[in-house]
Design a protein around this motif. Structure first.
Motif, PDB file in Angstrom:
ATOM      1  N   ALA A 260       0.604  -1.312  -0.024  1.00  0.00           N
ATOM      2  CA  ALA A 260      -0.130  -0.019  -0.067  1.00  0.00           C
ATOM      3  C   ALA A 260       0.829   1.206   0.037  1.00  0.00           C
ATOM      4  O   ALA A 260       0.403   2.346   0.142  1.00  0.00           O
TER       5      ALA A 260
ATOM      6  N   GLN B  51      -0.216   3.864  -2.936  1.00  0.00           N
ATOM      7  CA  GLN B  51      -1.450   4.291  -2.568  1.00  0.00           C
ATOM      8  C   GLN B  51      -1.218   5.298  -1.593  1.00  0.00           C
ATOM      9  O   GLN B  51      -2.083   6.503  -1.664  1.00  0.00           O
TER      10      GLN B  51
ATOM     11  N   THR C  81      -6.023   1.314   3.346  1.00  0.00           N
ATOM     12  CA  THR C  81      -5.650   2.199   2.035  1.00  0.00           C
ATOM     13  C   THR C  81      -6.185   1.584   0.861  1.00  0.00           C
ATOM     14  O   THR C  81      -6.378   2.343  -0.213  1.00  0.00           O
ATOM     15  N   PHE C  82      -6.431   0.316   0.587  1.00  0.00           N
ATOM     16  CA  PHE C  82      -6.979  -0.360  -0.276  1.00  0.00           C
ATOM     17  C   PHE C  82      -8.380   0.113  -0.394  1.00  0.00           C
ATOM     18  O   PHE C  82      -9.103   0.251  -1.645  1.00  0.00           O
TER      19      PHE C  82
END
Length: 425
Positions: free
Chosen positions: A138, A141, A197-198
């Protein structure tokens, strides 16, 4: 045009305040949970437990600094047309770095255990290294969220993760886990960052890995990495020297005082730092607004930090025994806490000056300053340890309060003068 510029400045000022508000709210939530956890740790952990945990986390922080290597900062600072390709390059580089760091930390655990003559350090140092193999999922991102100035998302993710960390730490401390109560949750909460985060950013590595932009990343990131390496060394050199020359028990007292005192101030400083960098990067092509924003930020920093540090230092003799227990007063932690707290007065101003250079793609200036400051600080602490942990604390504070204001003044004059010349050639 002037009216448009003033309107734009007002809008960006509001956004900056909102970002500070989000990050500040996150830090407030974190501090509430951390305060409860610190009270429990202070009452259920011995100074030796604190000392062992400090060594484990110090090792982790020394090696983890290579994950703060400037790759994310380059994504935040990059031109729009380069972003997607930079992200693809960064994703592969992050995994490569993670595998190397995991191996290095596991090998380093053997040397650390021998250095401190304590084999109990090997397992926790290796276990916490597993986090390196989780976070690369992550990292891109996270950088894109910063670039988009959605710091409310970062505030949410950070508050959930760190609060969970503190809850687990408290539970494990109450269960009699000793230093494992501090170390083990760092690994257990790592997946929280990935999941959230995803959820809040859609970028995925759907194309093949590329190295086409590696030079753009490394030319910028190498200097940022140098700064981060020096920073993490400065943040831990007092632990290293005290643990080696004064003793693990003394290190435990110093570590408690540092975290119970300066930990709060550093949380606030970090919130300001994250918000300020994203904002300054958006203004690096508008020198007039940049100057206004930078000077406004300096004033806001003074308004927030100075009263807080003075209040906390003056109240330390009252709240330490009340909240954390009388044993820390008897071991001299109050005086250490007060002295260390004062070093926070100059830190955010020097950070602001460094971020100003970083926003304009000039991290080499920040690197030179950090080399000078690190040498001076390490030398001062080395001398200060001759007078025990109080001498080390005095050395830390005097060095910060002497050199950082000088750097802030010089950097501000240097860069703002250059920007004024661009406005009025």
């Amino acid at each position: 045009m002037k009216a448009i510029g003033q309107t734009l400045a007002a809008f960006k000022t509001d956004r900056f305040i909102r970002n500070i508000g989000w990050m500040g709210a996150s830090e407030l939530v974190i501090r509430v949970f951390r305060l409860v956890t610190t009270v429990i740790l202070a009452r259920f952990l011995s100074p030796e437990d604190y000392g062992l945990a400090a060594i484990v986390l110090m090792t982790y922080e020394f090696i983890r600094v290579f994950t703060r290597n400037g790759i994310a900062d380059k994504i935040v600072q990059a031109e729009e047309g380069d972003v997607e390709e930079l992200c693809r390059t960064a994703y592969g580089l992050n995994w490569l770095i993670a595998l190397v760091l995991f191996t290095i930390q596991c090998l380093a655990s053997l040397a650390i255990a021998k250095f401190y003559n304590n084999s109990h350090l090997i397992l926790p140092i290796c276990l916490i290294a597993i986090t390196y193999l989780i976070y690369p999922l992550a990292m891109v991102q996270t950088a894109l969220i910063r670039r988009e100035n959605r710091l409310n998302i970062l505030a949410l993710i950070s508050s959930v993760q760190v609060s969970t960390d503190n809850v687990l730490t408290a539970i494990l401390a109450l269960s009699g886990m000793g230093m494992w109560a501090i170390v083990l949750p760092k690994l257990l909460v790592a997946p929280i960052w990935i999941i959230l985060t995803f959820k809040y950013h859609s970028w995925r590595m759907t194309k093949s890995f590329t190295l086409d932009k590696w030079q753009k990343i490394t030319s910028f990131a190498s200097r940022i990495l140098g700064v981060e390496l020096l920073t993490i060394f400065r943040e831990n050199v007092d632990y290293l020297l005290i643990g080696r020359f004064v003793g693990v028990q003394a290190l435990g007292v110093y570590y408690f005082a540092f975290n119970a005192g300066l930990g709060i101030s550093l949380s606030i400083i970090n919130a300001i730092r994250v918000s300020l960098f994203s904002d300054l990067c958006n203004l690096n092509h508008q020198p007039e607004i940049f100057i206004q924003r930078y000077l406004q930020s300096i004033r806001k920093i003074a308004f927030i930090i100075v009263p807080f540090v003075i209040l906390q230092s003056s109240l330390a003799p009252f709240y330490v025994p009340l909240v954390f227990g009388h044993k820390w007063v008897e071991k001299g932690a109050v005086s250490i806490l007060i002295v260390i707290c004062c070093s926070a007065l100059s830190r955010p101003f020097a950070d602001a000056a460094s971020l100003m250079f970083r926003a304009f793609g000039q991290p080499q200036i920040e690197l030179r300053w950090n080399i000078l400051f690190t040498v001076c600080l390490a030398s001062a602490i080395g001398v200060g340890t001759h007078w025990g942990i109080l001498g080390a604390a005095v050395a830390v504070t005097v060095t910060h309060l002497t050199l950082q204001p000088l750097y802030t003044i010089w950097a501000t004059r240097q860069k703002l003068t250059q920007l004024l010349q661009e406005i009025n050639p």
